[in-house]
Design a protein around this motif. Structure first.
Motif, PDB file in Angstrom:
ATOM      1  N   ARG A 237       1.124  25.337  27.561  1.00 63.20           N
ATOM      2  CA  ARG A 237       2.572  25.550  28.188  1.00 63.20           C
ATOM      3  C   ARG A 237       2.392  26.959  28.954  1.00 63.20           C
ATOM      4  NH1 ARG A 237       7.112  26.971  24.055  1.00 63.20           N
ATOM      5  NH2 ARG A 237       5.218  27.728  22.880  1.00 63.20           N
TER       6      ARG A 237
ATOM      7  N   GLN B  51      11.124  32.895  26.054  1.00 57.57           N
ATOM      8  CA  GLN B  51      10.940  31.372  26.197  1.00 57.57           C
ATOM      9  C   GLN B  51      12.314  30.715  26.621  1.00 57.57           C
ATOM     10  OE1 GLN B  51       7.866  31.113  27.708  1.00 57.57           O
ATOM     11  NE2 GLN B  51       8.139  29.036  27.134  1.00 57.57           N
TER      12      GLN B  51
ATOM     13  N   GLU C 244       0.861  26.285  32.384  1.00 55.45           N
ATOM     14  CA  GLU C 244       1.662  25.499  32.981  1.00 55.45           C
ATOM     15  C   GLU C 244       2.903  26.205  33.668  1.00 55.45           C
ATOM     16  OE1 GLU C 244       0.969  21.758  30.119  1.00 55.45           O
ATOM     17  OE2 GLU C 244       2.980  22.255  30.370  1.00 55.45           O
ATOM     18  N   THR C 245       3.431  27.156  32.672  1.00 54.28           N
ATOM     19  CA  THR C 245       4.810  28.003  33.124  1.00 54.28           C
ATOM     20  C   THR C 245       4.235  28.934  34.422  1.00 54.28           C
ATOM     21  OG1 THR C 245       5.378  27.852  30.743  1.00 54.28           O
ATOM     22  CG2 THR C 245       6.333  29.581  32.225  1.00 54.28           C
TER      23      THR C 245
END
Ligand SMILES: [Zn+2]
Length: 596
Positions: free
Chosen positions: A149, A100, A152-153
């Motif tokens: 997340r 990440q 979204e990523t």
């Protein structure tokens, strides 16, 4: 990942035969032992058994940070899900955190600039293939946890990557596959022409089709899966545009033939086209994928699933001294067989059955003891001089990996040299991730529920919410179904079995069944019923030339039970199942459904 191992565990007596959940548990050992924490969790890609002790090393930045780690993340999620293994669970979180931290402001993932100083070249860069694999990992993470997340990523990545493509003649292309932060499409950008030095790993080849399959493969597959999971339209646009590029430039022959030497990357582009065609219900594209699959099936040994690193007949294939199997090709072929069957365009269960039971299962390293019986003269006496090499307990840390250069009879490639027989290489960890994750797709497909009927598609051990399968194959023609919640069951018998000869007893009483093609249908079942299917297992001997070397095989049902000559370094088919009953913990994950 912690949610993957939440589920029911119970003790059971099961036959000592191939168990894919157990194999995925073993893979966790390899998947969690390849990392260098001191280098922001760089992944060490190569293992060489040609040295004593074996040597592992980091090969380049692309594999260390971009292309291979997301494959491992995806494999970790599904292997924990099927096996319930908590081995080195903390490593998953550390790897995820490190990965990440490489996410750039523009949504792409860039290799770090502050690690592995001996690996030179301009940094940072993002690689198209790694971005695609990351979409697959994100899609998997989104399904095994509730962190928003991940999606979204994935959507940010899709937006950015779509903006890097250009439209042409009904498809979308990328002019290259490696990007610097903030890079935009040049006004004069056109399709690759080959030999591009500032591009992706495969942009450097003279044949521009190498660029195409590399740019299409993981990205088309990943975008297609993100669309299947979320319905995000730009993901479909990207998947469709890339698939049509491959169809226009590579998979053009209605008979399925294509002309690229790299078998794995070609198959991976085909997987991308198959994913797009499935999610968009594009029948014409699916039929082309099916033709390509049937052509590729003949480009190796379809009896055991022997698919070599180079495409047979290509120049690199002809230059080699015997051609070896890379597990990636076998896993790709299995993925295609499963997906085409699921899409209803073909029935390839028998291909999956033969390949999984033979080359695929044999490709996994089950123990580290084999090195003790390899003759000393087979090892090189040259000292290993790889960058970032590691010799600490590599054999044990590699247990559960999949071999990268196998012969038909040996996990390791023993080459004849002027100094006598010598071991060559061993593992490229692309195969470990592909081998492990595709086992899950087989495991997931083995027992399925369709309307009010539970289908048993492969006769391998498996726990499921509806019934458990105990398979005594190939030792004995006997399969026991332990019914939990499956009033109606259809068992698909392998092609070598005449379904009319299958004896079925329920709770000890003979039961009349309905036979339809290869399916044996059994109804009126109650929870707690034990269904026993018995049938003859044919055994035959045959001679076959595999990887340009002649062998004598003994095949029982779908399984090779002996091969002559036998391998000498890691002899395959040497450890046959006993079929005796052993006590095992069976695991049923709470997460029942994964979209893949
Ligand atoms: Zn591989």
């Amino acid at each position: 990942m912690a949610q993957c191992i939440v589920g029911d565990r119970y003790e059971a007596h099961v036959p000592d035969t191939l168990d894919l959940a157990e194999r995925m548990g073993l893979a966790i050992n390899a998947l969690t032992n390849v990392w260098h924490p001191e280098e922001r969790y760089a992944l060490a890609f190569n293992v060489e058994f040609s040295h004593r002790p074996p040597v592992r090393n980091i090969n380049h930045l692309t594999d260390a940070y971009l292309n291979i780690p997301p494959k491992f993340i995806e494999a970790l999620a599904v292997c924990r899900l099927a096996s319930g293994s908590d081995q080195n669970l903390d490593t998953d979180a550390e790897v995820l955190r490190a990965q990440q931290s490489l996410l750039g402001d523009d949504g792409l993932t860039y290799c770090p600039t502050d690690t592995l100083p001996q690996l030179t070249g301009p940094r940072p860069f993002a690689e198209v293939w790694g971005e695609g694999r990351r979409l697959l990992a994100l899609a998997m993470l989104a399904q095994v946890g509730d962190d928003p997340r991940w999606i979204e990523t994935a959507q940010r990545k899709i937006d950015r990557l779509l903006a890097l493509t250009r439209e042409k003649q009904g498809f979308r292309f990328l002019w290259k596959g490696r990007f610097r932060p903030g890079e935009t499409v040049p006004p004069d950008a056109d399709e690759p022409v080959g030999s591009r030095q500032d591009g992706s790993l495969l942009d450097r080849y003279p044949d521009p089709k190498m660029s195409i399959i590399y740019s299409v493969g993981a990205l088309g597959h990943g975008a297609g899966l993100v669309y299947r999971l979320t319905g995000y339209e730009p993901a479909l646009e990207l998947s469709r545009g890339l698939a049509r590029w491959a169809l226009a430039r590579v998979f053009t022959d209605p008979d399925g033939r294509w002309d690229i030497y790299h078998f794995h990357h070609s198959l991976y582009a085909l997987i991308a086209v198959c994913t797009y065609a499935s999610v968009a219900n594009d029948r014409a594209a699916l039929e082309r994928v099916d033709a390509c699959y049937r052509w590729a099936r003949e480009m190796g040994d379809p009896l055991i699933g022997y698919y070599s690193e180079c495409m047979p007949g290509s120049d690199p294939y002809l230059e080699r001294q015997g051609n070896t199997v890379e597990t990636c090709e076998v896993a790709d072929m299995v993925w295609l067989a499963l997906s085409l069957t699921r899409a209803g365009i073909g029935d390839y269960w028998d291909d999956v059955d033969r390949w999984v039971r033979n080359v695929y299962a044999e490709a996994q390293i089950l123990d580290a003891d084999f090195l003790q019986s390899v003759p000393e003269s087979y090892f090189t006496t040259e000292p290993a001089t790889r960058l970032y090499q590691d010799t600490r307990d590599i054999a044990q840390r590699s247990v559960g990996s999949f071999f990268g250069w196998m012969r038909a009879n040996d996990g390791l490639n023993v080459e004849q040299t002027e100094h006598g027989p010598k071991l060559r290489r061993g593992i490229m960890h692309c195969c470990t991730a592909n081998g492990a994750r595709t086992l899950y797709f087989v495991w997931d497909s083995m027992v399925t529920k369709q309307a009010d009927e539970v289908r048993v598609n492969l006769l391998l051990n498996r726990a499921s919410p509806w019934l458990d399968v105990d398979s005594y194959l190939p030792v004995e023609g006997k399969v026991i179904l332990r019914i939990k919640d499956a009033p109606n069951v259809a068992v698909r018998m392998p092609a070598w079995c005449n379904p009319a000869q299958v004896g079925v007893r329920v709770a000890g009483q003979a039961r009349r069944v309905l036979v339809e093609g290869q399916l044996v249908r059994i109804g009126w079942l109650q929870p707690g019923d034990e269904v026993a299917l018995t049938f003859p297992v044919p055994e035959r001997s045959l001679h076959r030339v595999i990887g340009e070397i002649p062998y004598k095989l003994v095949v029982r049902g779908s399984n090779v039970v002996s091969i002559d000559p036998a391998g000498v370094a890691y002899p395959l088919y040497a450890h046959q199942p006993s079929g005796t009953s052993v006590r095992r913990t069976r695991f049923l994950p709470q997460i029942r459904q994964i979209v893949w």
